[in-house]
Design an enzyme around this catalytic site. Structure first.
Site, short mmCIF file in Angstrom:
data_model
loop_
_atom_site.label_atom_id
_atom_site.label_comp_id
_atom_site.label_asym_id
_atom_site.label_seq_id
_atom_site.Cartn_x
_atom_site.Cartn_y
_atom_site.Cartn_z
CD GLU A 176 -3.02 -1.05 0.22
OE1 GLU A 176 -3.69 0.00 0.20
OE2 GLU A 176 -3.24 -2.01 -0.56
CG HIS A 252 -3.51 2.58 4.44
ND1 HIS A 252 -4.18 3.38 3.54
CD2 HIS A 252 -3.30 1.40 3.80
CE1 HIS A 252 -4.38 2.70 2.42
NE2 HIS A 252 -3.86 1.51 2.56
CB CYS A 370 -4.69 10.25 2.41
SG CYS A 370 -5.11 8.95 3.58
#
Length: 446
Positions: A176, A252, A370
């Site tokens: 990721e 995450h 993000c």
């Protein structure tokens, strides 16, 4: 020998198809806003305003382009035929879930774009990039090809930059990107410690793992990236995320922890073995002491941390200490707001808090952290990159005008099948690659 270096932030421009399809199981915000009406123009302008505010503060701020969406080539690979308009219409009628997936603007969250290792850490003293395969979610698994093209177009000088392909797109190597990676150091040009956080061990069924939501990052993927980037043992730490945090919606690590310089800001439930992680970091960090800022569940319950995205904030160096750039939602949740007021007065490394409005992104499950990919660059490396993507007053004005000219102010799921939307996207992106000097990086341009 240490070189002068800075941490540059490369933010993703929000794409013209920004919409709320609720595609990300395990991301509470994404699921809770499914089918709401989005405003792509407002989302893009909010992201640009964030970039401009940081650039005005003196931070090196870059721009990463959105992806081509809807991605008709993917629909063709899945059996849809005819003209582009016919492909879109058929997908909307027969498989609307696939149309939603290939229309996602999720590439805006460039913390997932890649893992980046600075030249001070790598064996060949180049900056290394590995695009994330994002295999946990179909709508994101199609991103790495264009991400790789964009990164190569920006960081093209092979004397300074090394590019690796994404890891194999299988569950055992789920990756990721930088959302599960942070770097701690005395100075940006000094050798640092890269912290890789994983959710599960793919080849060890007996290892702890979440039971409600999937763990997207594997230990095997993190180890592979560290090998490809030429990281020595002293430059890397592997830590398992707390499975209970993942099951609470921490999909995450950057939803539960953020680090910069010698400071790690984290929730007490971030890591499966907190003491061991801190000990490993302290043993490998040279030239400085680790400042571990631990937030207890008593001060901020885990559910409040997830709802506010407190830890999905940017931690930035400033002359008088660290700045924590938080989403506006942090001031809407009482426990988080109280904690932030106490934090800046406790004599620790974080000395100020600044609030950013990124509500359009937050509704889809992504906060300030993000939206950015961090790239540490020496002076020579900065001079070698494509400067057309570095935000200046002039570029900000051009991009703002570009958004105003090409983006809709309202988008629903039904609009994704509109062939006019695809034409608008192609026209906009063709113009954007010219503005940024990227050349042809999109499938429709090749």
């Amino acid at each position: 020998m240490s070189q002068h270096a800075v941490e540059a932030n490369f933010d993703g421009l929000v794409g013209p198809t920004h919409n709320y399809a609720g595609l990300s199981w395990g991301n509470v915000a994404s699921k809770s806003n499914v089918n709401a009406v989005s405003n792509p123009r407002e989302a893009a302008l909010q992201g640009l305003a964030k970039m401009k505010r940081l650039a005005d503060r003196g931070y090196v701020q870059g721009v990463l382009p959105p992806h081509e969406r809807p991605h008709v080539p993917t629909l063709r690979r899945l059996g849809f035929t005819g003209s582009d308009a016919e492909v879109l219409a058929s997908a909307a009628r027969k498989a609307p879930e696939l149309l939603a997936a290939v229309s996602s603007a999720s590439a805006m969250w460039t913390a997932n774009a890649a893992t980046v290792s600075p030249s001070a850490d790598t064996a060949d003293h180049r900056v290394h990039f590995t695009p994330a395969n994002l295999g946990a979610k179909f709508h994101r698994s199609i991103e790495h090809v264009v991400t790789g093209r964009a990164l190569k177009a920006i960081f093209s000088d092979e004397g300074y930059f090394a590019h690796h392909p994404a890891l194999p797109p299988v569950a055992q190597f789920g990756d990721e990107g930088a959302a599960n990676h942070t770097r701690l150091c005395a100075g940006y040009g000094d050798p640092g410690v890269e912290l890789f956080v994983y959710g599960r061990c793919a080849f060890n069924d007996a290892a702890p793992a979440p039971t409600r939501y999937p763990a997207r990052q594997t230990l095997e993927a993190s180890r592979a990236i560290a090998r490809m980037h030429g990281l020595r043992d002293r430059n890397r730490v592997f830590a398992q995320q707390n499975p209970a945090a993942i099951d609470a919606g921490v999909f995450h690590n950057d939803v539960i922890a953020v680090g910069n310089g010698n400071t790690l800001f984290y929730h007490e439930l971030a890591f499966l073995d907190e003491a061991a992680v801190l000990a490993d970091l302290r043993a490998r960090l040279t030239g400085t002491d680790l400042h571990a800022v631990r937030v207890s569940s008593e001060d901020v319950p885990l559910e409040d941390a997830v709802a506010s995205y407190l830890f999905n904030s940017q931690l930035l160096n400033a002359p008088d200490g660290m700045v924590l750039a938080v989403p506006g939602e942090c001031r809407e949740i009482a426990s988080v707001s109280r904690y932030l007021d106490a934090l800046v007065g406790d004599g620790g490394p974080i000395t100020s808090v600044e609030v950013f409005d990124v509500k359009q992104s937050m509704r889809n499950g992504g906060g300030p952290a993000c939206l950015r990919l961090r790239v540490v660059l020496t002076d020579d490396e900065r001079a070698a990159l494509n400067s057309g993507v570095i935000l200046t007053d002039s570029l900000y004005e051009r991009l703002t005008a570009w958004v105003e000219a090409h983006y809709r102010d309202e988008l629903t799921q039904d609009d994704l099948a509109d062939p006019m939307l695809l034409d608008e996207v192609h026209k906009a992106l063709d113009e954007l690659t010219g503005i940024l000097g990227l050349g042809s990086i999109y499938d429709f341009q090749l």
